[in-house]
Design an enzyme around this catalytic site. Structure first.
Site, short mmCIF file in Angstrom:
data_model
loop_
_atom_site.label_atom_id
_atom_site.label_comp_id
_atom_site.label_asym_id
_atom_site.label_seq_id
_atom_site.Cartn_x
_atom_site.Cartn_y
_atom_site.Cartn_z
N SER A 28 -63.28 45.89 43.12
CA SER A 28 -63.32 47.34 43.32
C SER A 28 -64.25 48.05 42.35
CB SER A 28 -61.91 47.94 43.27
OG SER A 28 -61.11 47.40 44.30
N HIS B 185 -64.91 31.84 45.30
CA HIS B 185 -64.38 33.20 45.46
C HIS B 185 -62.90 33.11 45.83
CE1 HIS B 185 -63.67 37.16 47.12
NE2 HIS B 185 -64.71 37.56 46.40
N ASN C 272 -71.79 41.14 47.23
CA ASN C 272 -71.18 40.10 48.07
C ASN C 272 -70.84 40.78 49.39
OD1 ASN C 272 -69.62 38.19 49.32
ND2 ASN C 272 -67.94 38.26 47.83
N GLU D 64 -62.90 37.90 38.45
CA GLU D 64 -62.42 38.80 39.49
C GLU D 64 -60.90 38.69 39.58
OE1 GLU D 64 -65.70 39.72 42.52
OE2 GLU D 64 -64.78 37.86 43.16
N GLY E 201 -60.96 44.41 46.67
CA GLY E 201 -60.79 45.11 47.94
C GLY E 201 -59.57 46.02 47.98
N GLU F 123 -61.18 34.57 47.94
CA GLU F 123 -60.89 34.50 49.39
C GLU F 123 -61.05 33.08 49.89
OE1 GLU F 123 -63.59 37.63 50.44
OE2 GLU F 123 -62.25 39.06 49.47
P1 PGA Z 1 -64.65 44.43 46.13
O1 PGA Z 1 -64.93 42.84 46.22
O2 PGA Z 1 -65.73 45.01 45.29
O3 PGA Z 1 -64.68 44.90 47.55
O4 PGA Z 1 -63.30 44.58 45.49
C1 PGA Z 1 -65.41 42.13 45.13
C2 PGA Z 1 -65.54 40.67 45.49
O5 PGA Z 1 -64.67 40.17 46.21
O6 PGA Z 1 -66.50 39.99 45.10
#
Ligand code: PGA
Length: 248
Positions: free
Chosen positions: A211, A95, A10, A165, A171, A97
């Site tokens: 992560s 997602h 992603n 997730e 992140g 976000e």
């Molecule tokens: P990350 O993001 O691997 O940077 O933690 C994963 C995601 O948001 O799909």
């Protein structure tokens, strides 16, 4: 029943035409012997060039969102047919976000998922709890709601990929432990069995995301219920190839 692992990147709002093309060119030979399905979900405007860049390889291109209407007066939005037109195969839906910054709800996740399926796209539906929710012991309750509402009315759940997730792991460099990820994904699988059918639960692909990187992917992928990963930061570099080749 053996499920084929699926590793998807992603890119979020990162990369340009030049840097994206360069990365895909470098990744192609490194991932060509992968035993899993491989995809990169890229910013919408990069889709045409990245599809071209990935042509002839085992890397599929995905999108990061899709509108739920087929077409119409939705300024700034992109439809499932437009994505299909360019050869997009997967689309990330819901997602965290988008839930956090763009008003995504379980209801809109559901609408987008149904629209994507109708158009022949494979939705990667994201679910997961926040840190507060985990600490208050609400993880199962949150997942129950996200799965029940987000996946409502789906005829063939096997056509959907689920990405677990935990929001606190995205992140942040703070990965769920192998055991935490396994335990929660096993719970999601059990829930799919209840909402749909036990056999479908055995077949549905469930990824872990948050992560995940070249160092921790092996342990996570060794868990019996974890079928792959949704990779953010590490998909912006060649580490992505190491993750894709987790079994080598
Ligand atoms: P990350 O993001 O691997 O940077 O933690 C994963 C995601 O948001 O799909």
């Amino acid at each position: 029943m053996s499920r084929k692992p699926f590793i998807a990147g992603n890119w979020k709002m990162n990369m340009t035409v030049e840097s994206g093309k360069k990365l895909i060119k470098e990744l192609k030979p490194l991932v060509k012997k992968a035993n899993c399905d491989v995809a990169l979900c890229v910013p919408a405007i990069l889709i045409p060039e990245m599809v071209k860049a990935a042509k002839g390889s085992n890397i599929s291109i995905g999108a990061q969102n899709v509108h739920f209407a087929e077409k119409g007066a939705y300024t700034g939005e992109i439809s499932a047919d437009m994505l299909k037109d360019y050869g997009v195969k997967y689309v990330i839906i819901g997602h965290s976000e988008r839930r956090q910054y763009f008003g995504e709800t379980d209801e809109t996740v559901n609408k987008r998922t149904l629209t994507a399926l109708n158009a022949g796209l494979t939705p990667i539906v994201c679910v997961g709890e926040t840190l507060d929710e985990r600490e208050e012991d609400l993880t199962e309750e949150v997942l129950d709601r996200q799965l029940k509402v987000g996946l409502n009315g789906i005829e063939d759940i096997k056509k959907v990929v689920i990405a677990y997730e935990p929001v606190w792991a995205i992140g942040t460099g703070k990965t769920a432990t192998d055991e935490q990820a396994q335990e929660t994904i096993a719970y999601i699988r059990k829930k799919i069995g209840e909402l749909f059918c036990p056999k479908c639960a055995e077949e549905v692909i469930i990824q872990y995301g948050g992560s995940m990187n070249a160092g921790n992917c092996k342990g996570l992928m060794a868990q019996p219920d974890i079928d792959g990963g949704l990779i953010g930061g590490a998909s912006l570099k060649l580490d992505f190839a190491t993750i894709v080749n987790f079994d080598k």
